[in-house]
Design a protein around this motif. Structure first.
Motif, mmCIF file in Angstrom:
data_model
loop_
_atom_site.group_PDB
_atom_site.id
_atom_site.type_symbol
_atom_site.label_atom_id
_atom_site.label_comp_id
_atom_site.label_asym_id
_atom_site.label_seq_id
_atom_site.Cartn_x
_atom_site.Cartn_y
_atom_site.Cartn_z
ATOM 1 N N ASP A 86 6.085 3.707 -8.635
ATOM 2 C CA ASP A 86 7.188 3.792 -7.680
ATOM 3 C C ASP A 86 7.960 2.482 -7.667
ATOM 4 O O ASP A 86 9.157 2.447 -7.484
ATOM 5 C CB ASP A 86 6.641 4.041 -6.272
ATOM 6 C CG ASP A 86 5.750 5.259 -6.229
ATOM 7 O OD1 ASP A 86 6.226 6.332 -6.607
ATOM 8 O OD2 ASP A 86 4.572 5.120 -5.841
ATOM 9 N N GLN A 87 7.196 1.396 -7.842
ATOM 10 C CA GLN A 87 7.747 0.061 -7.740
ATOM 11 C C GLN A 87 7.386 -0.691 -9.014
ATOM 12 O O GLN A 87 6.338 -0.418 -9.608
ATOM 13 C CB GLN A 87 7.124 -0.624 -6.506
ATOM 14 C CG GLN A 87 7.551 -2.046 -6.233
ATOM 15 C CD GLN A 87 8.909 -2.136 -5.558
ATOM 16 O OE1 GLN A 87 9.435 -1.144 -5.090
ATOM 17 N NE2 GLN A 87 9.466 -3.330 -5.520
ATOM 18 N N PRO B 106 0.823 -1.214 0.000
ATOM 19 C CA PRO B 106 0.000 0.000 0.000
ATOM 20 C C PRO B 106 0.852 1.256 0.000
ATOM 21 O O PRO B 106 2.039 1.208 0.317
ATOM 22 C CB PRO B 106 -0.802 -0.126 1.300
ATOM 23 C CG PRO B 106 -0.019 -1.040 2.170
ATOM 24 C CD PRO B 106 0.742 -1.958 1.265
ATOM 25 N N GLY B 107 0.229 2.376 -0.366
ATOM 26 C CA GLY B 107 0.893 3.669 -0.266
ATOM 27 C C GLY B 107 1.808 4.002 -1.419
ATOM 28 O O GLY B 107 2.510 5.008 -1.386
ATOM 29 N N ARG B 108 1.846 3.160 -2.425
ATOM 30 C CA ARG B 108 2.651 3.499 -3.597
ATOM 31 C C ARG B 108 2.053 2.851 -4.840
ATOM 32 O O ARG B 108 1.236 1.933 -4.739
ATOM 33 C CB ARG B 108 4.092 3.075 -3.398
ATOM 34 C CG ARG B 108 4.261 1.604 -3.156
ATOM 35 C CD ARG B 108 5.683 1.336 -2.667
ATOM 36 N NE ARG B 108 5.904 -0.090 -2.518
ATOM 37 C CZ ARG B 108 6.944 -0.611 -1.879
ATOM 38 N NH1 ARG B 108 7.848 0.181 -1.333
ATOM 39 N NH2 ARG B 108 7.094 -1.899 -1.791
ATOM 40 N N PRO C 112 12.353 -1.155 -7.113
ATOM 41 C CA PRO C 112 11.870 0.220 -7.260
ATOM 42 C C PRO C 112 12.211 0.744 -8.642
ATOM 43 O O PRO C 112 13.232 0.351 -9.222
ATOM 44 C CB PRO C 112 12.670 0.981 -6.192
ATOM 45 C CG PRO C 112 13.131 -0.047 -5.227
ATOM 46 C CD PRO C 112 13.329 -1.303 -6.022
ATOM 47 N N ALA D 241 -1.068 8.060 -2.678
ATOM 48 C CA ALA D 241 -0.741 9.006 -1.609
ATOM 49 C C ALA D 241 -1.777 8.945 -0.488
ATOM 50 O O ALA D 241 -1.489 9.275 0.657
ATOM 51 C CB ALA D 241 -0.645 10.419 -2.174
ATOM 52 N N GLU D 242 -3.000 8.512 -0.832
ATOM 53 C CA GLU D 242 -4.049 8.364 0.181
ATOM 54 C C GLU D 242 -3.890 7.073 0.974
ATOM 55 O O GLU D 242 -4.715 6.749 1.817
ATOM 56 C CB GLU D 242 -5.435 8.378 -0.487
ATOM 57 C CG GLU D 242 -5.836 9.752 -1.012
ATOM 58 C CD GLU D 242 -7.002 9.691 -2.007
ATOM 59 O OE1 GLU D 242 -7.371 10.740 -2.526
ATOM 60 O OE2 GLU D 242 -7.513 8.577 -2.262
ATOM 61 N N GLY D 243 -2.854 6.324 0.673
ATOM 62 C CA GLY D 243 -2.578 5.104 1.442
ATOM 63 C C GLY D 243 -3.113 3.841 0.806
ATOM 64 O O GLY D 243 -3.063 2.761 1.395
ATOM 65 N N ARG D 244 -3.643 3.954 -0.426
ATOM 66 C CA ARG D 244 -4.201 2.766 -1.078
ATOM 67 C C ARG D 244 -3.101 1.963 -1.763
ATOM 68 O O ARG D 244 -2.025 2.475 -2.066
ATOM 69 C CB ARG D 244 -5.220 3.177 -2.138
ATOM 70 C CG ARG D 244 -6.387 3.954 -1.590
ATOM 71 C CD ARG D 244 -7.270 4.447 -2.733
ATOM 72 N NE ARG D 244 -7.871 5.714 -2.411
ATOM 73 C CZ ARG D 244 -9.136 5.877 -2.041
ATOM 74 N NH1 ARG D 244 -9.936 4.841 -1.959
ATOM 75 N NH2 ARG D 244 -9.611 7.059 -1.759
#
Lengths: 300, 272
Positions: free
Chosen positions: A195-196, A26-28, A210, A175-178
């Protein structure tokens, strides 16, 4: 989050997905990259419980897909472009999906507004352009405000504005953590959005790293250098153990030295530098990595 | 790379429990009425049953008394059963044809819930439409016959039974169509199979040796229909064993349940 463990799928004689193990955090934004026919859509279908794994398993939010209590509130997916009955209006389509998960009707217009389709909400989906269809699919994915978003080739058929919009959306969802997992066969787009990376070819995992590392891996090997006196610089560069080729247009192709060393040597020599550019592109790196695993190759 | 932010505060609260049949029925209800093929099929059903009933009874209105005027009034049901069967088929085959099924199964991955919801909507609509149609067909046909020797009173013995059971028959044929398509997925193949089971099979069996006719005839949907929308079994069944209308309907209900259960089972086994 998504965890694939030894995931395999066989269609007759063809092993479409071969022992895939990867994690999506999550988050990326995690890009799922591979040439066409490399097994991306089949993997997506197995995550969604639409196709059954021949062996191995994949869990989403720690569960198998059919164990999710409110699937649309937990996972939003854009499957291949048109998984929609063309005779229904955009609004009816979304409303029926919403009802399946007790999502309030107000949410339908919210997501239609967010993807820019509110003005054509009552138009039959069959009349939609490819890009509008993609936006409607993204609207469906956002309906349940899900923790995990899966997008299979979301920028297919989108115009440049739509591509940029999708890129921004993916980044903001992450960015909302999903957890955001999107597949593409376009390396350049991935480099800008993800990002990954999870890279596959012929159903096999090729790389999981990454994007920054992937980029570092694939550039800096070779530079094109244009200077005021190429022959002089060539001698100095070769003296510093660089491999140098003088092109017909007078530019130098240098490998074995980094950009800083080349620039410093040019400065110490007192020659003017007009150009110093990395030559190996992301596309090249991607082609290099997946080159031996492309199933159908055109002859050029 | 972006850093992992704090857990997102979701804007929609997740209700307790889990998505199930109740949600699925309301969603499938929306889906049923939001495609054009629904209204086309229902209009075809309406025209076939009522229209043919009028045409068929008109000839009777001036002639001598008929033994079973109800069968003449309901003659359109022999055609109407195809319209409702097609409606049942398309309700799920269109989802496979368009890829919509993948969206459906992504919001409700339990196949049995999807099939159950479709069966409830199709059965419910089929029953209401079937009953309305059978009463309307009767009163229209009877109005044509009024004053003639073949006129049947609404209160005459057996009439109410025909009206109720004819609607039920249409609802069950809709479910059989749905069940066939749940197994076959393909619109053309499912419609052909439905028509084969209702029409072709009936003709085929009637051309078979007597012992086969005796063994099989009463199990055929169209023959069951012949006993349902009539006051008495047609003369050609005089020497052939037939089910009573009610038993016939129970047989049809068994077909529908078996087909739907098999379809639901296969859906959860197969890739989509």
């Amino acid at each position: 989050m998504i965890e694939a463990r030894g995931l395999s799928k066989r269609f007759g004689d063809v092993l479409a997905v071969d022992d895939l193990t990867f994690d999506v955090q999550p988050g990326r934004v995690t890009g799922f990259l591979g040439p066409n026919g490399s097994g991306k859509s089949t993997t997506m279908a197995m995550i969604m419980g639409l196709d059954h794994a021949t062996s191995g398993s994949v869990k989403i939010l720690g569960k198998q897909y059919h164990e999710l209590r409110w699937p649309l509130r937990e996972v939003g997916a854009l499957l291949e472009a048109r998984a929609i009955h063309p005779g229904r209006s955009a609004r009816s389509h979304l409303w029926s999906l919403a009802q399946y998960n007790s999502i309030p009707k107000t949410r339908v217009d919210e997501v239609l507004d967010r993807v820019g389709l509110i003005d054509v909400a009552n138009k039959r989906v069959g009349k939609f352009s490819l890009g509008m269809g993609q936006r409607l699919g993204i609207a469906a994915a956002l309906l349940g405000d899900p923790a995990v978003v899966l997008l299979d080739e979301p920028v297919n058929g989108l115009d440049p504005e739509g591509i940029r919009w999708t890129r921004t959306l993916c980044k903001s969802l992450a960015a909302e953590g999903r957890t955001v997992f999107l597949s593409s066969h376009l390396m350049a787009e991935m480099a800008l959005t993800a990002d990954q990376l999870v890279v596959i070819g012929k159903g096999r995992l090729i790389a999981e790293m990454p994007v920054a590392e992937f980029v570092a891996h694939s550039t800096g090997n070779s530079y094109r250098v244009r200077v005021s006196s190429p022959e002089a610089l060539m001698t100095v560069l070769e003296g510093a153990n660089g491999e140098v080729v003088l092109s017909a247009d007078g530019s130098l192709l240098v490998s074995g030295l980094d950009a800083k060393t080349i620039g410093d040597l040019a400065l110490s020599l007192g020659v003017a530098v007009y150009e110093l550019t990395a030559q190996a592109s992301l596309e090249d790196a991607f082609m290099e990595m997946t080159g031996s695993s492309v199933e159908y190759r055109g002859v050029s | 790379m972006s850093t992992v932010t704090a857990e997102h505060q979701w804007t929609i609260d997740e209700p307790s429990g889990r998505a199930g049949l109740r949600q699925a029925v309301s969603a499938e209800w929306t889906k049923f009425w939001s495609v054009r093929s629904t209204s086309w099929s229902l209009i075809a059903l309406l025209l076939a049953t009522i229209g043919l009933g009028i045409l068929s009874t008109h000839a009777l209105s001036t002639g001598p008394a008929t033994i079973d005027p109800i069968r003449r009034i309901f003659v359109g049901f022999n055609l109407g059963q195809f319209a409702i069967g097609v409606l049942g088929v398309l309700y799920i085959s269109a989802e496979y044809g368009t890829g919509q099924i993948r969206s459906t199964l992504s919001v409700m991955p339990r196949r049995s819930v999807v099939v159950g919801a479709k069966a409830i909507v199709m059965g419910g609509v089929g029953l209401v439409v079937g009953e309305v149609l059978s009463f309307v067909t009767f009163f229209v046909g009877d109005a044509v016959l009024s004053g003639s020797a073949s006129h049947v009173a609404f209160g005459a013995p057996g009439v109410l039974r025909v009206l109720i059971e004819s609607g039920l028959y249409l609802a069950l044929l809709g479910l059989i169509g749905l069940g066939i398509a749940t197994i076959l997925h393909n619109s053309a193949g499912s419609i052909a199979t439905f028509a084969g089971a209702v029409l072709v099979l009936t003709l085929l069996v009637s051309a078979m040796p007597t012992f086969i006719i005796h063994a099989v005839s009463r199990f055929l949907p169209a023959n069951i229909g012949q006993t349902v929308f009539a006051l008495s079994a047609p003369p050609r069944f005089a020497t052939i064993p037939v089910f009573s209308p009610l038993t016939g309907l129970i047989v049809l209900a068994v077909y529908a349940v078996v087909l739907l259960a098999a379809g639901s089972f296969l859906m959860s086994r197969r890739d989509t």
